[in-house]
Design a protein around this motif. Structure first.
Motif, PDB file in Angstrom:
ATOM      1  N   VAL A   3       0.841  -1.207   0.000  1.00 37.75           N
ATOM      2  CA  VAL A   3       0.000   0.000   0.000  1.00 37.75           C
ATOM      3  C   VAL A   3       0.868   1.247   0.000  1.00 37.75           C
ATOM      4  CG1 VAL A   3      -1.612   1.360   1.382  1.00 37.75           C
ATOM      5  CG2 VAL A   3      -2.012  -1.085   1.075  1.00 37.75           C
ATOM      6  N   ALA A   4       1.890   1.273   0.861  1.00 38.81           N
ATOM      7  CA  ALA A   4       2.781   2.432   0.937  1.00 38.81           C
ATOM      8  C   ALA A   4       3.546   2.628  -0.373  1.00 38.81           C
ATOM      9  CB  ALA A   4       3.763   2.256   2.094  1.00 38.81           C
ATOM     10  N   ARG A   5       3.952   1.530  -0.980  1.00 39.88           N
ATOM     11  CA  ARG A   5       4.742   1.614  -2.209  1.00 39.88           C
ATOM     12  C   ARG A   5       3.950   2.211  -3.361  1.00 39.88           C
ATOM     13  NH1 ARG A   5       6.840  -4.008  -4.317  1.00 39.88           N
ATOM     14  NH2 ARG A   5       7.658  -4.000  -2.173  1.00 39.88           N
TER      15      ARG A   5
ATOM     16  N   ALA B  15       1.017   4.048  -3.064  1.00 41.12           N
ATOM     17  CA  ALA B  15       0.197   5.212  -2.699  1.00 41.12           C
ATOM     18  C   ALA B  15       0.793   6.479  -3.311  1.00 41.12           C
ATOM     19  CB  ALA B  15       0.140   5.349  -1.182  1.00 41.12           C
ATOM     20  N   PRO B  16      -0.040   7.517  -3.546  1.00 42.77           N
ATOM     21  CA  PRO B  16       0.503   8.806  -3.980  1.00 42.77           C
ATOM     22  C   PRO B  16       1.532   9.305  -2.970  1.00 42.77           C
ATOM     23  CG  PRO B  16      -1.900   8.762  -4.173  1.00 42.77           C
ATOM     24  CD  PRO B  16      -1.506   7.519  -3.427  1.00 42.77           C
ATOM     25  N   GLU B  17       2.701   9.706  -3.428  1.00 42.21           N
ATOM     26  CA  GLU B  17       3.813   9.987  -2.520  1.00 42.21           C
ATOM     27  C   GLU B  17       3.494  11.048  -1.481  1.00 42.21           C
ATOM     28  OE1 GLU B  17       8.197  11.579  -3.366  1.00 42.21           O
ATOM     29  OE2 GLU B  17       7.892   9.528  -4.046  1.00 42.21           O
ATOM     30  N   ALA B  18       2.816  12.114  -1.905  1.00 40.30           N
ATOM     31  CA  ALA B  18       2.536  13.210  -0.978  1.00 40.30           C
ATOM     32  C   ALA B  18       1.410  12.864  -0.007  1.00 40.30           C
ATOM     33  CB  ALA B  18       2.192  14.485  -1.742  1.00 40.30           C
ATOM     34  N   LEU B  19       0.712  11.768  -0.264  1.00 42.74           N
ATOM     35  CA  LEU B  19      -0.384  11.348   0.623  1.00 42.74           C
ATOM     36  C   LEU B  19      -0.158   9.921   1.119  1.00 42.74           C
ATOM     37  CD1 LEU B  19      -3.551  12.799  -1.172  1.00 42.74           C
ATOM     38  CD2 LEU B  19      -2.673  13.450   1.063  1.00 42.74           C
ATOM     39  N   ARG B  20       1.108   9.551   1.271  1.00 38.30           N
ATOM     40  CA  ARG B  20       1.408   8.180   1.692  1.00 38.30           C
ATOM     41  C   ARG B  20       0.850   7.904   3.091  1.00 38.30           C
ATOM     42  NH1 ARG B  20       6.810   8.160   1.757  1.00 38.30           N
ATOM     43  NH2 ARG B  20       6.957   7.749  -0.471  1.00 38.30           N
ATOM     44  N   GLY B  21       1.094   8.820   4.006  1.00 40.09           N
ATOM     45  CA  GLY B  21       0.604   8.641   5.366  1.00 40.09           C
ATOM     46  C   GLY B  21      -0.909   8.588   5.414  1.00 40.09           C
ATOM     47  N   THR B  22      -1.559   9.471   4.661  1.00 40.95           N
ATOM     48  CA  THR B  22      -3.014   9.495   4.624  1.00 40.95           C
ATOM     49  C   THR B  22      -3.564   8.218   3.999  1.00 40.95           C
ATOM     50  OG1 THR B  22      -3.027  11.906   4.489  1.00 40.95           O
ATOM     51  CG2 THR B  22      -5.010  10.767   3.750  1.00 40.95           C
ATOM     52  N   SER B  23      -2.905   7.720   2.946  1.00 41.56           N
ATOM     53  CA  SER B  23      -3.349   6.486   2.292  1.00 41.56           C
ATOM     54  C   SER B  23      -3.249   5.299   3.242  1.00 41.56           C
ATOM     55  CB  SER B  23      -2.509   6.227   1.041  1.00 41.56           C
ATOM     56  OG  SER B  23      -2.684   7.253   0.090  1.00 41.56           O
ATOM     57  N   LEU B  24      -2.133   5.192   3.969  1.00 42.11           N
ATOM     58  CA  LEU B  24      -1.988   4.126   4.960  1.00 42.11           C
ATOM     59  C   LEU B  24      -3.072   4.224   6.026  1.00 42.11           C
ATOM     60  CD1 LEU B  24       1.899   4.122   5.442  1.00 42.11           C
ATOM     61  CD2 LEU B  24       0.530   2.157   4.706  1.00 42.11           C
ATOM     62  N   THR B  25      -3.351   5.449   6.458  1.00 42.08           N
ATOM     63  CA  THR B  25      -4.356   5.663   7.496  1.00 42.08           C
ATOM     64  C   THR B  25      -5.744   5.286   6.993  1.00 42.08           C
ATOM     65  OG1 THR B  25      -3.031   7.463   8.413  1.00 42.08           O
ATOM     66  CG2 THR B  25      -5.332   7.368   9.083  1.00 42.08           C
ATOM     67  N   LEU B  26      -6.062   5.663   5.748  1.00 41.89           N
ATOM     68  CA  LEU B  26      -7.378   5.379   5.192  1.00 41.89           C
ATOM     69  C   LEU B  26      -7.589   3.882   5.006  1.00 41.89           C
ATOM     70  CD1 LEU B  26      -9.999   6.647   4.104  1.00 41.89           C
ATOM     71  CD2 LEU B  26      -8.949   6.639   1.831  1.00 41.89           C
ATOM     72  N   VAL B  27      -6.581   3.189   4.503  1.00 44.52           N
ATOM     73  CA  VAL B  27      -6.692   1.741   4.324  1.00 44.52           C
ATOM     74  C   VAL B  27      -6.831   1.062   5.684  1.00 44.52           C
ATOM     75  CG1 VAL B  27      -5.447  -0.329   3.576  1.00 44.52           C
ATOM     76  CG2 VAL B  27      -5.512   1.687   2.098  1.00 44.52           C
ATOM     77  N   ASN B  28      -6.076   1.520   6.684  1.00 45.26           N
ATOM     78  CA  ASN B  28      -6.244   1.009   8.051  1.00 45.26           C
ATOM     79  C   ASN B  28      -7.668   1.230   8.538  1.00 45.26           C
ATOM     80  OD1 ASN B  28      -2.961   1.707   9.552  1.00 45.26           O
ATOM     81  ND2 ASN B  28      -3.679   0.009   8.329  1.00 45.26           N
ATOM     82  N   CYS B  29      -8.212   2.397   8.244  1.00 45.93           N
ATOM     83  CA  CYS B  29      -9.561   2.743   8.684  1.00 45.93           C
ATOM     84  C   CYS B  29     -10.582   1.741   8.149  1.00 45.93           C
ATOM     85  CB  CYS B  29      -9.898   4.162   8.209  1.00 45.93           C
ATOM     86  SG  CYS B  29     -11.565   4.701   8.607  1.00 45.93           S
ATOM     87  N   ILE B  30     -10.512   1.472   6.851  1.00 48.97           N
ATOM     88  CA  ILE B  30     -11.451   0.526   6.238  1.00 48.97           C
ATOM     89  C   ILE B  30     -11.223  -0.879   6.791  1.00 48.97           C
ATOM     90  CG2 ILE B  30     -12.198  -0.518   4.061  1.00 48.97           C
ATOM     91  CD1 ILE B  30     -11.312   2.099   2.675  1.00 48.97           C
ATOM     92  N   GLY B  31      -9.953  -1.263   6.918  1.00 46.89           N
ATOM     93  CA  GLY B  31      -9.627  -2.597   7.421  1.00 46.89           C
ATOM     94  C   GLY B  31     -10.163  -2.837   8.818  1.00 46.89           C
TER      95      GLY B  31
END
Length: 395
Positions: free
Chosen positions: A329-331, A333-349
């Motif tokens: 997921v981190a690899r 994800a959009p680079e400038a929103l990597r942290g947000t992408s990880l957080t969002l995927v965690n949220c859904i999971g």
């Protein structure tokens, strides 16, 4: 902090801090038998107590994603602040009160602040270790697993003391972990200045087939994992109750089985460097799915050896793929929103874990409990199908 030597020493600090702070996660579950005595009229306290932490985490990750907290602000400062506040909310469950809703509220708030610890810890690691991220996240998620298991071990050693000692200890550990991150881990060399959250741009990650494959694989993994962890003490208790001469130490074996997954996270991260992240994730997911399907046989065996061996296999395979999915997921994800992408995927999971826990809790009252955990195989099957997408063969 630009030297390789300085960077290498960062990972152990992040790992230890993650372990210390995530010890809050199952602190309530470890002392559940004592809490049940305070609220005997609450038959669903196990499912509800676990679900409230998960719901708090989901709410927190959603807020953190919308506000792009870990991208706009220093991740280390976010981790530090959340670690301290989470410790305080965890400690609050020791306040004497007669309303179970207050207990659930404080567990919710603890889960909310954990949203600034677990995914933010992964964000910090990704800012330091752009190459070999799978190995780094393997150690990091392994620390989460050990942290999750640790309250059960504390309960084993504090069995003759009031249950509040487990809560005191986990809050102190979280406080120490937060301090370590704040003092010893500055912003990473690969950190990219974040941008404000844009809902459409955040969902754009799912247009990337590799990102989508990793995220869906993670969602299938989450359907199974936390429900297994939540009901593990019940499995051990059931075995003791149906075997008159069995005297399995429930807190100790709960710790050992869950903690074994921490070792498999680290091993999976190391193996992924040689055999490929997706391949190792698929093998682990297949094994844990097989455990779900075989649960009617091994959870009801008369042999304590085979019963415990099965639980350890399930504990090892159930977590080995977690850091690998996060790495993918981190690899992608959009680079400038990597942290947000990880957080969002965690949220859904973690939202999926609430559904899974409540489904098992409700169906256990309606169908033969011998077959109840086979339902968890739905997640691994879904995850494997996502990983077998031919468009992602090069991942």
């Amino acid at each position: 902090m630009n030297s390789n030597k300085s960077t290498r020493r960062i990972l152990p600090i992040i790992v230890v801090s993650q372990f210390l702070c995530t010890s809050l996660w199952f602190a309530g579950n470890a002392v559940l038998p004592d809490i049940i005595k305070l609220f005997p009229a609450e038959p669903n306290l196990l499912a509800n107590l676990t679900s409230m932490v998960q719901f708090g985490f989901i709410s927190g990750t959603l807020v953190f994603a919308v506000l792009a907290i870990s991208d706009l602000f220093s991740p280390s400062k976010v981790f530090f602040t959340c670690g301290l506040i989470a410790a305080a909310f965890n400690l609050a469950v020791c306040i004497p009160f007669n309303d179970v809703h207050m207990l659930l509220l404080f567990r919710f708030l603890t889960g909310f602040m954990l949203a600034g610890i677990y995914p933010v810890g992964m964000k910090i690691a990704s800012d330091y270790f752009k190459d070999g991220l799978g190995k780094s996240l393997g150690f990091l998620v392994g620390a989460l697993v050990f942290g999750t298991a640790f309250p059960h071990l504390l309960k084993t050693f504090t069995g003759y003391f009031p249950w509040q000692y487990v809560i005191y200890a986990t809050s102190a550990l979280s406080f120490a972990g937060a301090i370590c991150i704040r003092l010893l881990v500055p912003n990473g060399p690969h950190r990219v200045a974040g941008q404000k959250f844009k809902f459409n741009s955040c969902l754009d990650g799912f247009k990337n087939v590799q990102f989508r494959s990793a995220a869906f694989g993670y969602f299938g993994h989450m359907w199974e994992l936390y429900t297994f962890w939540a009901f593990l003490p019940s499995m051990l208790l059931f075995y003791n109750s149906t075997h008159p001469f069995a005297a399995l130490n429930i807190p100790l074996f709960s710790f050992l089985v869950i903690a074994s997954g921490g070792l498999s996270c680290m091993l999976g991260g190391l193996l992924s460097q040689k055999y490929g992240t997706k391949n190792i994730a698929a093998i682990a997911l297949s094994l844990s799915g097989l455990c779900c399907l075989l649960s009617p046989i091994f959870l009801f065996t008369s042999s304590a050896f085979f019963f415990l061996a099965f639980l350890f296999l399930w504990g090892l395979s159930g977590t080995a793929d977690s850091p690998l999915f996060s790495s993918l997921v981190a690899r992608h994800a959009p680079e400038a929103l990597r942290g947000t992408s990880l957080t969002l995927v965690n949220c859904i999971g973690f939202a999926i874990t609430i559904v899974s826990i409540q489904v098992i809790n409700l169906l256990a009252k309606e169908i033969n409990s011998r077959y109840i955990y086979m339902i968890l195989a739905i997640g691994p099957v879904f995850g494997i199908l996502a990983l077998l997408n031919k468009k992602t063969d090069h991942v």
